[in-house]
Every structure is written in C-alpha cells, then in structure tokens.
Design a protein around this motif. Sequence first.
Motif, mmCIF file in Angstrom:
data_model
loop_
_atom_site.group_PDB
_atom_site.id
_atom_site.type_symbol
_atom_site.label_atom_id
_atom_site.label_comp_id
_atom_site.label_asym_id
_atom_site.label_seq_id
_atom_site.Cartn_x
_atom_site.Cartn_y
_atom_site.Cartn_z
ATOM 1 N N SER A 7 41.025 40.722 43.549
ATOM 2 C CA SER A 7 39.612 40.657 43.183
ATOM 3 C C SER A 7 38.794 40.062 44.319
ATOM 4 O O SER A 7 39.284 39.251 45.105
ATOM 5 N N ASN A 49 44.214 40.688 37.748
ATOM 6 C CA ASN A 49 44.355 40.064 39.065
ATOM 7 C C ASN A 49 45.721 40.266 39.698
ATOM 8 O O ASN A 49 45.901 39.952 40.876
ATOM 9 N N TRP A 51 42.928 36.079 45.979
ATOM 10 C CA TRP A 51 41.640 36.734 45.804
ATOM 11 C C TRP A 51 40.929 36.708 47.147
ATOM 12 O O TRP A 51 41.480 36.254 48.144
#
Length: 537
Positions: free
Chosen positions: A319, A314, A334
């Motif tokens: 992501s 990450n 994210w």
Amino acid sequence: MNVRFVPLAGVLLFAAATTMSAAPEKSGALDTSAPVSDVGPVKAAPPAAQFSVASPKGTAVFQADWKNFAEHYQIPDWFRDAKFGIFIHWGVYSVPAFGSEWYPRNMYVEGSSVYKHHLKTYGPQTKFGYKDFVPLFKAEKFDASEWAALFKASGAKYVVPVAEHHDGFSMYASDRNPWNAVAMGPKRDILGELKKSIEGAGLVFGLSSHRLENSFFFNGGLKFPSDVQDRSISLYGFRLPGGTRDAPYDDAVEADFLAHTKELIDKYQPALIWFDWSVDRIMPSFNKFLAYYYNNARDWGRGVVVNTKKGFPNNVQVSDVERGSRDVLQKYPWQTDTSIGRRSWSHVKGESNKSAGQIIHSLVDIVSKNGNLLLNIGPKADGTITEAQKNVLLEIGEWLKINGDAIYGTRPWYRYGEGAARGNVGTFSDGNATKYAVSDLRFTTKANTLYVLLLNHGENILVKSLAPEVLGKSKLLSATLLGTDSKLETAATAEGLSIRLPKAPAGKHAWAIRLEFDVLPMGKSEAVDKAFKHTGS
C-alpha cells in the motif's frame, strides 16, 4: 493533429490527417512547425473476460483472487531492504510547466487558473489543444546515464519512471498507443533508455502507469468548444463523464487497462509497478493483472512489487500513502510517495522545493514504521533536472553515506519510536516540515543491533523504550554514533537507557546511534495490519 480511425480486419488504423496547429503569436518562441509522425496500426484490446493470467511460458501458480495471492505471494527482500527510491514525473505536461502535472485536465476546466493561463499564452483550445504540446516535447538534453548516476549518488536503491500519466502519452515504444515518445515528440524509447541505465547502475527498475485515469481525464473539454470534442483524437481517451471518483468504468476501459499494462510487463519486465487511486474500481480485472504479473515474475526468478493506494489487503501488494505517512508501526511493508516539489509532481516554473532535512526526517519516520520512501523529481521538458532538485538529492546521499546502516536492510523494532511528534500523518499532509523535539526518537534494527535515530540533537538522550523490563537479560556491548569511532557513555536507569552525546556531533539533520547487544531486547510488538484509506485524488 486530427487522427481518424479506420477499421481494418479487426485492427484499428490510426492515420495522421493534419499537422499540428500553430500557436498564436502571443506564445512567443514556441516552435510548432514539426508535425507529429504518422502512426501505424494498433490492435484493439480483447475483452477483459478473455484475459489470461498465465504467463507466456504457461505459469499459472497465481489466480485472480486474494486468498491465492496470500498463499503464494511474498513482499520481496530487495524492496524491504531498499527503503529509498526515486519517482520521475516527466512528459508532455512538462512543456507548459504551469500549475502541475494536471495541466492537461485543468486547461479544459473553464474558469480555472490553468484554463485562463492557457487562453492567454497559447490561445483557445479549439486552435491549440493539449495534443499541440507533443511536438514541443523534444527531450533534447535527456541523458539516461546521467540521471542514473545522480540517483545512485542520492542513495536511492530503486527508480520508478512514469510510463504513462493521465494525459495518455506513452513514454515508451507502445504498439497499442499511437501517442508515444518513439513515434512523436522525443522519438526515443524514454522508458527503455532509463531501464538500461538504471539497471546498469545497479539499481532496481520499476514504472508507474496511470492509464486507467486517462479514461475521464479530458472530459472537461466536452463542455465548451475544444479539440477534445474531436473523437478521432485518441490521446484524449474514452472521455467518460464524471470525475476522479465516479467515472463509470466499463469493460472497454478495463480491457484497455489490461492490454496496456500487459504490454509494459512483457516489454520491460519491471520489478515494481505503481498505480494511482482508482484501480480498486476495476475488479476482478485488476486481480487478473496481479496474477499475470506475479506469474511472470516466477518465470523471471525475482520478486516484484505492486503499489496501490486503497482497496487491497496489505499482504498481497504494498500500500502507498501519497504525500504523507502512517501514524503507527505497520505489520506489512508499505510506502510513501512524495515529491521534492511542494506544488507539483512535474516541473513547473517557480516551484517551491522541500529541504533535504525535511525529506530525511520523513525517511527516518517512514522507515521506522516499516515503510519505504519513494521521492519524486520533475525534470524539465528538455530532459534536464533543476540544480535545486539535484542538490536536494545529493544532500540526502551525503547523509545516507554516514547513516545508511541505520536505514538500508533494517527491520522495525517492537515499536517505531518515542515522543509526541508522529510525523506527517495521512495523505497530502507533508507540505510543511514536522517540528521534532529532542525526545522524538525513531528505531530500526538489524540482527542484534538497535539503531536510535535522533530527529533533533541533544547532549543527553533517554531511551524510555529500553526500560529494565525490556532490556531484561540483554547485555549492551557497545554504543557508537554513526560517522564516528568514539564510544558513547550510557547508563541503564529505572526510566530507560541514558545516552550522552558530544556537544556538536558531526553531520546534520538527523543522527543515528548504534547500540549493539548480545541479544536484541524486545517488547510486545505494537505493529498493526491497518488498511489505509486514501483521500483526495
């Protein structure tokens, strides 16, 4: 159109052999008289092993390994501040406007609803294949400046058009792919026009590439008589066996991916590149792409973002969760990608759209967990955006005019929120709206300000996360409801901070309370570095 491959001094020459086959009479007003333009030579992709990660200027700070990325890469502040972006699925698949953007695959899946529709509407796949939709994709009403103005009014800060979907048709001026929007169909550099208008509107330009999945996408057409069996039609890709999870990617596929993606980087300098679910299966080639992109970004003098769905740390990329959210606060930024349309990413007739309220609730939940929302629209083949989807975007924009301070430029608190409702957790989970209670709160911060976002309205709010042990010596300086100048009544209790709201506050969908402190109260962080496992295709 049949396209033959002629080897010539290490170059593949694609030559148009016939014009498009005519649609049967039952297809109605479809005009297939215009042939696809002839195409010029296209360089063959060099082997993946020969791909250099150094930028054209020779920058090679990034090398193709995760440890190196972790040492040198940082998720840029522009992305962390933006919070809200627009995704655009628009291409040849918008012409049939049936089923979904997977029409090109499913029309070759015997027995499927799309297969049956295609037979009934256009005739057998031997006479009217997916390639025959290309001249019908004219984009005659497309206005990139008009789109950019709409996206800006929606409150979005970045825009991500699909450069090429699984169907293999490039929406840009490709020197590698003869099936592109400049050579045929619209005969315009759609991606280039969008980049100019998006950046001209002060928004950040990104793009998505689904080139890798083209390698197997049309293989259903090999199981029964269809034009896919004509191997000279390069639109249909490698035609690898297998499905969405087990197609046997090889060096030729990886080399093709690297060459096409490098072309996008070199020509369009996107600030973000979004990928679909299977790029984790082409290692180390994907790491070579990352290093090349990150090295180029060094030369450009700006931070860039790569979105993937699974398989990567990450802290070296961002992501992405498709049509859903995360269940807990994440240490690293994210993103959720979802669509206004429930049924499809591209325009389809009879689409059921989400309401602005549902999307705003998702935005609030996602941002509180350190995420961004990338919201998709599906324009029609002619280049117009439906009034229904326009209205959703504009309603979101109106909400952000009032409440944007609680979204843009914020950072997560020590916890994302309170209440039993966790949002639409996991992939493909946001078809229906989450029902939130008055006790369901979400938090964001900016300097010494804590924003409490209400997903349902009540006159008395108790913020349990501001219990005495968290408040400590922090002094509350003011409490206001965004969109108003009135002060709110508050009281520190043993259970938390009590806040009294007006009976009928201005606005709708969600409300943001601004709590200004001398020092931001802080508890023990609940953020995790949790790998996300994408499910589905």
